[in-house]
Design a protein around this motif. Structure first.
Motif, PDB file in Angstrom:
ATOM      1  N   MET A   1       1.311   7.901   2.402  1.00 37.13           N
ATOM      2  CA  MET A   1       1.962   7.223   1.245  1.00 37.13           C
ATOM      3  C   MET A   1       1.580   7.951  -0.097  1.00 37.13           C
ATOM      4  N   CYS A   2       0.775   7.702  -0.813  1.00 34.86           N
ATOM      5  CA  CYS A   2       0.715   8.769  -2.020  1.00 34.86           C
ATOM      6  C   CYS A   2      -0.738   8.636  -2.376  1.00 34.86           C
ATOM      7  N   ASP A   3      -1.009   9.537  -3.523  1.00 32.09           N
ATOM      8  CA  ASP A   3      -2.413   9.717  -4.032  1.00 32.09           C
ATOM      9  C   ASP A   3      -2.011   9.189  -5.559  1.00 32.09           C
ATOM     10  N   ILE A   4      -3.048   8.414  -6.074  1.00 31.81           N
ATOM     11  CA  ILE A   4      -2.973   7.876  -7.506  1.00 31.81           C
ATOM     12  C   ILE A   4      -4.187   8.377  -7.897  1.00 31.81           C
ATOM     13  N   THR A   5      -4.135   8.804  -9.125  1.00 29.99           N
ATOM     14  CA  THR A   5      -5.303   9.239  -9.827  1.00 29.99           C
ATOM     15  C   THR A   5      -4.902   9.041 -11.380  1.00 29.99           C
ATOM     16  N   HIS A   6      -6.046   8.853 -12.261  1.00 29.46           N
ATOM     17  CA  HIS A   6      -5.774   9.093 -13.783  1.00 29.46           C
ATOM     18  C   HIS A   6      -6.054  10.120 -14.254  1.00 29.46           C
ATOM     19  N   GLN A   7      -5.246  10.743 -15.205  1.00 29.50           N
ATOM     20  CA  GLN A   7      -5.615  11.833 -16.146  1.00 29.50           C
ATOM     21  C   GLN A   7      -5.837  11.265 -17.376  1.00 29.50           C
ATOM     22  N   GLY A   8      -6.976  10.831 -17.992  1.00 24.95           N
ATOM     23  CA  GLY A   8      -6.994  10.102 -19.367  1.00 24.95           C
ATOM     24  C   GLY A   8      -6.308   8.772 -19.211  1.00 24.95           C
ATOM     25  N   ALA A   9      -5.369   8.693 -19.930  1.00 24.68           N
ATOM     26  CA  ALA A   9      -4.486   7.186 -19.902  1.00 24.68           C
ATOM     27  C   ALA A   9      -3.437   7.290 -19.030  1.00 24.68           C
ATOM     28  N   VAL A  10      -3.186   8.493 -18.478  1.00 33.49           N
ATOM     29  CA  VAL A  10      -1.966   8.755 -17.379  1.00 33.49           C
ATOM     30  C   VAL A  10      -2.233   8.674 -16.066  1.00 33.49           C
ATOM     31  N   LEU A  11      -1.422   7.865 -15.461  1.00 31.37           N
ATOM     32  CA  LEU A  11      -1.525   7.566 -14.083  1.00 31.37           C
ATOM     33  C   LEU A  11      -0.741   8.492 -13.406  1.00 31.37           C
ATOM     34  N   VAL A  12      -1.233   9.427 -12.714  1.00 24.53           N
ATOM     35  CA  VAL A  12      -0.658  10.469 -11.975  1.00 24.53           C
ATOM     36  C   VAL A  12      -0.321   9.984 -10.480  1.00 24.53           C
ATOM     37  N   THR A  14       1.063  11.231  -6.619  1.00 22.87           N
ATOM     38  CA  THR A  14       1.508  12.116  -6.012  1.00 22.87           C
ATOM     39  C   THR A  14       1.812  11.802  -4.456  1.00 22.87           C
ATOM     40  N   PRO A  15       3.296  11.623  -4.337  1.00 17.72           N
ATOM     41  CA  PRO A  15       3.570  11.243  -2.706  1.00 17.72           C
ATOM     42  C   PRO A  15       3.328  12.214  -1.748  1.00 17.72           C
ATOM     43  N   SER A  16       2.859  11.744  -0.629  1.00 13.93           N
ATOM     44  CA  SER A  16       2.570  12.724   0.321  1.00 13.93           C
ATOM     45  C   SER A  16       3.726  13.002   1.280  1.00 13.93           C
ATOM     46  N   GLY A  17       4.449  14.047   0.906  1.00 20.10           N
ATOM     47  CA  GLY A  17       5.582  14.069   1.938  1.00 20.10           C
ATOM     48  C   GLY A  17       6.955  13.780   1.247  1.00 20.10           C
ATOM     49  N   PRO A  18       8.034  13.722   1.719  1.00 15.94           N
ATOM     50  CA  PRO A  18       9.127  13.394   1.296  1.00 15.94           C
ATOM     51  C   PRO A  18       9.136  12.025   0.787  1.00 15.94           C
ATOM     52  N   LEU A  19      10.154  11.868  -0.314  1.00 14.81           N
ATOM     53  CA  LEU A  19      10.055  10.327  -0.877  1.00 14.81           C
ATOM     54  C   LEU A  19      11.437   9.662  -0.114  1.00 14.81           C
ATOM     55  N   THR A  20      10.967   9.320   1.069  1.00 16.52           N
ATOM     56  CA  THR A  20      12.078   8.669   1.730  1.00 16.52           C
ATOM     57  C   THR A  20      11.296   7.111   1.987  1.00 16.52           C
ATOM     58  N   ALA A  21      12.271   6.361   2.617  1.00 16.03           N
ATOM     59  CA  ALA A  21      11.890   5.144   3.178  1.00 16.03           C
ATOM     60  C   ALA A  21      10.888   5.163   4.233  1.00 16.03           C
ATOM     61  N   GLU A  22      11.173   6.176   5.094  1.00 17.61           N
ATOM     62  CA  GLU A  22      10.294   6.429   6.445  1.00 17.61           C
ATOM     63  C   GLU A  22       8.974   6.975   5.951  1.00 17.61           C
ATOM     64  N   GLN A  23       8.630   8.023   4.975  1.00 21.58           N
ATOM     65  CA  GLN A  23       7.486   8.401   4.776  1.00 21.58           C
ATOM     66  C   GLN A  23       6.878   7.844   3.839  1.00 21.58           C
ATOM     67  N   PRO A  25       7.154   4.284   2.367  1.00 17.16           N
ATOM     68  CA  PRO A  25       7.817   2.977   2.229  1.00 17.16           C
ATOM     69  C   PRO A  25       6.853   2.269   1.090  1.00 17.16           C
ATOM     70  N   GLY A  26       7.483   1.472   0.257  1.00 17.59           N
ATOM     71  CA  GLY A  26       7.121   0.679  -0.940  1.00 17.59           C
ATOM     72  C   GLY A  26       6.559   1.524  -1.945  1.00 17.59           C
ATOM     73  N   PHE A  27       6.867   2.627  -2.056  1.00 12.40           N
ATOM     74  CA  PHE A  27       6.282   3.576  -2.981  1.00 12.40           C
ATOM     75  C   PHE A  27       6.346   2.929  -4.458  1.00 12.40           C
TER      76      PHE A  27
END
Length: 111
Positions: A1-12, A14-23, A25-27
């Protein structure tokens, strides 16, 4: 899926792998569900996403539309050469401010 972190007020995000429907989904829905109330400031770190298909590109646009609707913004960082080319050719990259790395993208919100 993806890693979601905060750097101050900014949401960072990071998708894990290709940004595709298969890898990834529901990004966009996953990220939207994690947005704090108020002005969304989001950086999508594409360093680990070598490519995106049409659904992945649409997810980026959906996320940008949602953030803009709340007065916020989504910025892209760290896209590799192939993904950068896909963003350029499709015109999707024109809808985002893009940076070579996450640090610069996060820092740009302070300007």
């Amino acid at each position: 899926m993806c890693d979601i972190t905060h750097q101050g007020a900014v949401l960072v995000v990071t998708p894990s792998g290709p940004l595709t429907a298969e890898q990834n989904p529901g990004f966009a829905a996953t990220v939207v569900g994690r947005l704090d109330p108020g002005l969304p400031q989001v950086v999508v770190n594409l360093h680990s996403a070598p490519i995106a298909d049409s659904q992945g590109l649409e997810s980026l646009l959906d996320l940008q539309e949602h953030a803009a609707g709340r007065g916020g913004e989504v910025k892209l960082a760290g896209a590799g050469q192939l993904l950068d080319e896909v963003l350029r050719i499709t015109g999707v990259g024109d809808r985002f401010e893009r940076f070579p790395n996450t640090k610069l993208a996060v820092g740009s919100f302070a300007r």
